[in-house]
Design an enzyme around this catalytic site. Structure first.
Site, mmCIF file in Angstrom:
data_model
loop_
_atom_site.group_PDB
_atom_site.id
_atom_site.type_symbol
_atom_site.label_atom_id
_atom_site.label_comp_id
_atom_site.label_asym_id
_atom_site.label_seq_id
_atom_site.Cartn_x
_atom_site.Cartn_y
_atom_site.Cartn_z
ATOM 1 N N ARG A 70 39.839 32.775 30.291
ATOM 2 C CA ARG A 70 40.036 31.370 29.906
ATOM 3 C C ARG A 70 38.821 30.768 29.195
ATOM 4 O O ARG A 70 38.934 29.716 28.569
ATOM 5 C CB ARG A 70 40.368 30.526 31.147
ATOM 6 C CG ARG A 70 41.730 30.830 31.747
ATOM 7 C CD ARG A 70 42.029 29.907 32.910
ATOM 8 N NE ARG A 70 43.418 29.979 33.333
ATOM 9 C CZ ARG A 70 43.884 30.862 34.226
ATOM 10 N NH1 ARG A 70 43.073 31.721 34.793
ATOM 11 N NH2 ARG A 70 45.166 30.854 34.548
ATOM 12 N N GLY A 129 45.063 40.963 30.833
ATOM 13 C CA GLY A 129 44.631 41.118 29.443
ATOM 14 C C GLY A 129 43.591 40.093 29.026
ATOM 15 O O GLY A 129 42.981 39.443 29.870
ATOM 16 N N VAL A 172 30.909 39.493 37.057
ATOM 17 C CA VAL A 172 30.138 39.722 35.832
ATOM 18 C C VAL A 172 30.021 38.384 35.110
ATOM 19 O O VAL A 172 31.008 37.651 34.980
ATOM 20 C CB VAL A 172 30.823 40.786 34.938
ATOM 21 C CG1 VAL A 172 30.054 40.981 33.642
ATOM 22 C CG2 VAL A 172 30.941 42.104 35.694
ATOM 23 N N GLY A 207 33.952 41.710 32.520
ATOM 24 C CA GLY A 207 34.333 41.664 33.935
ATOM 25 C C GLY A 207 35.421 42.685 34.223
ATOM 26 O O GLY A 207 35.323 43.502 35.146
ATOM 27 N N HIS A 208 36.456 42.681 33.373
ATOM 28 C CA HIS A 208 37.537 43.656 33.535
ATOM 29 C C HIS A 208 37.006 45.077 33.348
ATOM 30 O O HIS A 208 37.356 45.992 34.081
ATOM 31 C CB HIS A 208 38.643 43.426 32.494
ATOM 32 C CG HIS A 208 39.331 42.093 32.599
ATOM 33 N ND1 HIS A 208 39.211 41.113 31.644
ATOM 34 C CD2 HIS A 208 40.154 41.579 33.544
ATOM 35 C CE1 HIS A 208 39.936 40.058 31.982
ATOM 36 N NE2 HIS A 208 40.519 40.306 33.136
HETATM 37 P P1 AMP Z 1 42.792 38.647 35.472
HETATM 38 O O1 AMP Z 1 43.025 39.369 34.181
HETATM 39 O O2 AMP Z 1 42.118 37.334 35.311
HETATM 40 O O3 AMP Z 1 44.025 38.599 36.339
HETATM 41 O O4 AMP Z 1 41.756 39.532 36.285
HETATM 42 C C1 AMP Z 1 42.007 40.882 36.555
HETATM 43 C C2 AMP Z 1 40.962 41.396 37.510
HETATM 44 O O5 AMP Z 1 39.670 41.271 36.905
HETATM 45 C C3 AMP Z 1 40.898 40.608 38.839
HETATM 46 O O6 AMP Z 1 40.680 41.516 39.905
HETATM 47 C C4 AMP Z 1 39.695 39.712 38.628
HETATM 48 O O7 AMP Z 1 39.065 39.322 39.830
HETATM 49 C C5 AMP Z 1 38.794 40.602 37.799
HETATM 50 N N1 AMP Z 1 37.817 39.794 37.067
HETATM 51 C C6 AMP Z 1 38.083 38.742 36.273
HETATM 52 N N2 AMP Z 1 36.937 38.191 35.827
HETATM 53 C C7 AMP Z 1 35.920 38.910 36.362
HETATM 54 C C8 AMP Z 1 34.500 38.838 36.301
HETATM 55 N N3 AMP Z 1 33.889 37.904 35.585
HETATM 56 N N4 AMP Z 1 33.782 39.742 36.991
HETATM 57 C C9 AMP Z 1 34.410 40.702 37.729
HETATM 58 N N5 AMP Z 1 35.747 40.831 37.835
HETATM 59 C C10 AMP Z 1 36.494 39.943 37.170
#
Ligand code: AMP
Length: 288
Positions: free
Chosen positions: A189, A31, A178, A36-37
């Site tokens: 974060r 979340g 991204v 990126g997500h």
């Molecule tokens: P998280 O919510 O941080 O656990 O991330 C969920 C998914 O989104 C993971 O596969 C991350 O690698 C991907 N993710 C997080 N930040 C980015 C970003 N800046 N660019 C691409 N994918 C991302």
């Protein structure tokens, strides 16, 4: 967009879709969504009939309770972002759904030491929690393809290793990092960064880029020393900056030592721990 909180409801829906011949792409997240997500969801949509996103702040992957307590939760915004990105299904499970009291959901598999370097040194137990939750979510969602970000490169490498042993039918897709306009890798974060540190945090990605340029005529250990100096700024503290073989995650000292090389780094900016990754060579062999 459909929203399911209970496993049985989600599975009833997905079973019907599967029976109708639909393919399912899945992007697990914690979340506080950002572009990126959403890029993972867009890739899901472009390659599958349905996209499933999960939001679950997984307690077992937080080695630091303060980090878990401070993890941002922005559910309403997340839902509207997912709708705009045309996400088909949001899975929003509670802790009891993912970790039922009457069942041991830990998965012990051979990670070939991939969990030991870098994040493994600074976040003991972190990858055990990641493997546990991704395995559990894959059991529940049973997607055709799993979409993960290159930003968390060690995590993605570990999940690839897991897929060789369990859920072998799932295809793993690595999505590019991204970035914000100034180059900072997007992260949930980032919103916790103090304004003055946020301004300076782009130094991390600039250092990675410059390190790639330097790798043409300098040795990797020399560049790592230079990078450490670059990031010696008030408020910043580097944990690691490593050139590694993109398959084994073992350290390499020159371009010739591996067919694909990445740099991974983790840097504290005030109270916030940031990670980033860049390919030095061989990214083309990792597109799928
Ligand atoms: P998280 O919510 O941080 O656990 O991330 C969920 C998914 O989104 C993971 O596969 C991350 O690698 C991907 N993710 C997080 N930040 C980015 C970003 N800046 N660019 C691409 N994918 C991302």
């Amino acid at each position: 967009m459909y929203l399911f909180k209970r496993i049985t409801d989600l599975q009833d829906f997905l079973d019907r879709q599967r029976k109708a011949g639909k393919t399912i792409g899945f992007a697990p997240t914690m979340g506080a969504l950002h572009e990126g997500h959403l890029s993972l969801i867009r890739s899901c949509n472009s390659e599958n009939d349905l996209s499933v996103c999960s939001i679950f702040v997984n307690p077992t992957q937080f080695n630091d309770p303060a980090d878990l307590a401070a993890y941002p939760i922005t559910l309403e915004t997340d839902i509207s972002l997912l709708c705009k990105a045309d996400c088909s299904v949001l899975f929003l499970p509670g802790r009891d759904e993912i970790y039922p009291a009457d069942r041991d959901t830990k998965l012990s598999i051979n990670l070939d030491g991939l969990d030991q370097p870098m994040e493994g040194r600074f976040r003991p137990g972190h990858f055990e929690g990641v493997v546990q939750v991704v395995n559990r979510l894959l059991d529940i969602v049973r997607p055709d393809s799993l979409y993960m970000g290159q930003k968390d490169f060690q995590q993605l490498t570990i999940i690839r290793k897991m897929l060789e042993q369990v859920h072998r039918e799932v295809r793993l897709v690595m999505c590019p990092v991204v970035r914000e306009a100034d180059g900072l890798a997007m992260s949930s974060r980032n919103r916790r960064l103090a304004p003055e540190l946020r301004k300076e945090a782009a130094l991390i990605s600039r250092t990675l880029q410059e390190a790639v340029s330097r790798s043409k005529n300098q040795s990797f250990p020399q560049i790592a020393l230079w990078a450490r100096q670059q990031l010696k700024r008030p408020g910043f503290r580097m944990e690691y900056f490593e050139f590694v073989d993109a398959l084994s995650l073992m350290p390499v000292e020159s371009l010739e030592e591996a067919s694909a090389v990445v740099i991974c780094t983790a840097v504290w900016a005030g109270e916030v721990r940031l990670i980033d990754t860049i390919f030095v060579k061989g990214r083309e062999s990792f597109t799928k």
